[in-house]
Design a protein around this motif. Sequence first.
Motif, PDB file in Angstrom:
ATOM      1  N   ALA A  37      -1.127  15.809 -15.395  1.00  0.00           N
ATOM      2  CA  ALA A  37      -1.623  17.014 -14.750  1.00  0.00           C
ATOM      3  C   ALA A  37      -0.987  17.269 -13.405  1.00  0.00           C
ATOM      4  N   GLN A  38      -0.692  16.200 -12.665  1.00  0.00           N
ATOM      5  CA  GLN A  38      -0.287  16.369 -11.276  1.00  0.00           C
ATOM      6  C   GLN A  38       1.199  16.298 -11.036  1.00  0.00           C
ATOM      7  N   ASP A  39       1.927  15.627 -11.885  1.00  0.00           N
ATOM      8  CA  ASP A  39       3.318  15.355 -11.510  1.00  0.00           C
ATOM      9  C   ASP A  39       4.245  15.337 -12.709  1.00  0.00           C
ATOM     10  N   ALA A  40       4.136  16.337 -13.558  1.00  0.00           N
ATOM     11  CA  ALA A  40       5.011  16.442 -14.720  1.00  0.00           C
ATOM     12  C   ALA A  40       5.460  17.885 -14.855  1.00  0.00           C
ATOM     13  N   GLN A  55       0.668   4.712  -6.631  1.00  0.00           N
ATOM     14  CA  GLN A  55       2.020   5.275  -6.626  1.00  0.00           C
ATOM     15  C   GLN A  55       2.001   6.765  -6.917  1.00  0.00           C
ATOM     16  N   LEU A  56       1.109   7.204  -7.812  1.00  0.00           N
ATOM     17  CA  LEU A  56       0.987   8.626  -8.091  1.00  0.00           C
ATOM     18  C   LEU A  56       0.527   9.400  -6.863  1.00  0.00           C
ATOM     19  N   MET A  57      -0.413   8.838  -6.136  1.00  0.00           N
ATOM     20  CA  MET A  57      -0.888   9.513  -4.931  1.00  0.00           C
ATOM     21  C   MET A  57       0.177   9.503  -3.842  1.00  0.00           C
ATOM     22  N   ALA A  58       0.964   8.439  -3.771  1.00  0.00           N
ATOM     23  CA  ALA A  58       2.074   8.413  -2.821  1.00  0.00           C
ATOM     24  C   ALA A  58       3.125   9.446  -3.206  1.00  0.00           C
ATOM     25  N   ARG A  59       3.336   9.616  -4.493  1.00  0.00           N
ATOM     26  CA  ARG A  59       4.295  10.610  -4.974  1.00  0.00           C
ATOM     27  C   ARG A  59       3.824  12.024  -4.629  1.00  0.00           C
ATOM     28  N   LYS A  60       2.502  12.216  -4.641  1.00  0.00           N
ATOM     29  CA  LYS A  60       1.941  13.523  -4.323  1.00  0.00           C
ATOM     30  C   LYS A  60       2.328  13.974  -2.914  1.00  0.00           C
ATOM     31  N   THR A  61       2.528  13.054  -1.997  1.00  0.00           N
ATOM     32  CA  THR A  61       2.871  13.416  -0.616  1.00  0.00           C
ATOM     33  C   THR A  61       4.254  14.050  -0.504  1.00  0.00           C
ATOM     34  N   ASP A  69       0.868  -1.183   0.000  1.00  0.00           N
ATOM     35  CA  ASP A  69       0.000   0.000   0.000  1.00  0.00           C
ATOM     36  C   ASP A  69       0.907   1.236   0.000  1.00  0.00           C
ATOM     37  N   PRO A  70       1.324   1.728  -1.181  1.00  0.00           N
ATOM     38  CA  PRO A  70       2.281   2.840  -1.252  1.00  0.00           C
ATOM     39  C   PRO A  70       1.802   4.100  -0.536  1.00  0.00           C
TER      40      PRO A  70
END
Length: 580
Positions: A367-370, A411-417, A275-276
């Motif tokens: 949109a969120q991480d580029a 993983q994208l949501m974990a990266r958002k943190t 659970d990333p």
Amino acid sequence: RLSIPLRSRSSSSHVGQARRTGAMAPSGLVWSLLYPALFLAGGAIAYESCSAADRDLTQVECNQGEWDCAYCGISKKAKATTCADYRGVDAPLEGQVWIVIVGGIVGCLMAFAIGGNDAANSWGTAVGAGAITCVHACLLGGVGEFLGATLMGYGVSGTIQQGVSKPTELNCWACGRCDSKMVMYQFGMLGALCGAAFFLIGITWCGIPVSTTHAIVGGVVGMTVASIGWGCLNWGVVGGLGGIILSWVISPLLAGLIGVLMYLATYYIVFKARDPLKRAYFTVPILYGLITAVLSFLVMVKSKATKGLPIGYKLIIAAVSFVVMLLAAQFLVMPTVRKQVSEMRSEANSQNSGASSSTGTGSMDLAQDAPSEPPSRSDLPVSNEQKPPDEEVPTPKGMALFSLTVPTQEQLMARKTFQMLLIYTAFLESFAHGSNDTANATGPFTAIWSTYHDGRYACAGEYTPWYIMAIAGAFVALGVNVFGYRVIKTMGERITQVDYHLAFCTEFASAFAVITGTMTNMPISTTHCQVGAVVFIGAVASGFRNVSWPMFGQIALSWVVTLPISGGIAALMMFFRFFI
């Protein structure tokens, strides 16, 4: 030439403040303001002179290394029995207001260039990852640089003497001796400032990140060679030019190694967990505490205000800052992060309801991480989102090493943190940079002021007043906001693709590498560390083919030419001033 008529005088560097006849002299800020005013009014300030008879010294002919009879620091420095009248270069030093004014102007230009190049490094990856806009990054970076320079900064003329002899070296500047060459030292420092400032302005215009420390050291080396010769250069590894040359390799390798280790650790602990997102909620507060402790320790190690503290006290303060920031992040920051992730999940679900799963995930990643603006150069890596329409966008199979892949939604949501953590880290690095590297502009100016005030007897470095550091910090902040976007774009977009996670690992690696170098007396450049970390982590994260090696080659070449160009400008100024 403009000058104040002065008698032979003592050196405040060695025997305290010079004794002025007739009245008690003003000191500190008041004196520094009154001195130019008295000059402009045409007043003459008399100083008590030192003579051979006053100190039971026998006056002899001037030979190499013989003490100058007018130098009041003789009795404090050595058990001398003889002295001689000064027979060095004949040119006025004390009261030369024009060189102080010009030095102040060029020093401000140097601080501006530091902001446009060196200070911008801290925010390049954050902007490239899309964590913050370039405008907001420049504003925050300027605030951090100004606070660091004003609250913790210092400027000592000796800090830019790396690679060359000290002013007191007998076979070189010979300060305090009858054959002293300190007359050329003052103008040489102005030449060093000009060489470094002009080089940095030009290279920053090209968007190439270089070491501002190496630029000013190159200027000092150039003016030393032109004035005295190659024999006064220090080619040693520790504190010498040999160490600077080695740093072109050591700095990027060390930072790259640390960055890859941090990237792999967080990659397996967070992003490869079952659970990333849950693992990220646990890990990110720890990273807040860790980066706070690391950068707090860095400031205490390098700043004059705290450098003298015992190592045990520094470690205790760093440990306390770790615990305090961990708790603050857990209870004050993470609730906001959880809210952002929740909104991100809702947006993703909304997108997925009208499109296939693979298309929806790819849109969220873009949109969120580029990077906010895709690179336009043909030799740069191309992301999945930038492929032509006829090529199939890969389904999100999750993050993988040495490959440009599409992360899963978790993983994208974990990266958002990592987004707010990245911004916080970049701001701390700006503060640390302002507290240390602003001296690259104020150090040479301090040397100019010292020789203006003490003449050829300015044998020791003096600390720059806080208000000079504040002015320099303001110009660094101005440089970040006016000129910094060029280097920011290079660091964030023109080397490799970055995201919140990769950018944080880059900032951490740079800070930790600088601490490692400082504690082990290795010459480490912050700029070289930033570039090395981006290249190495980018290669591990997305593959060697997705790193712009031509861009890295241009940057590495600029490191090599920094010393010769800045030094060459300074040497030319010395040549035209004294030898034509």
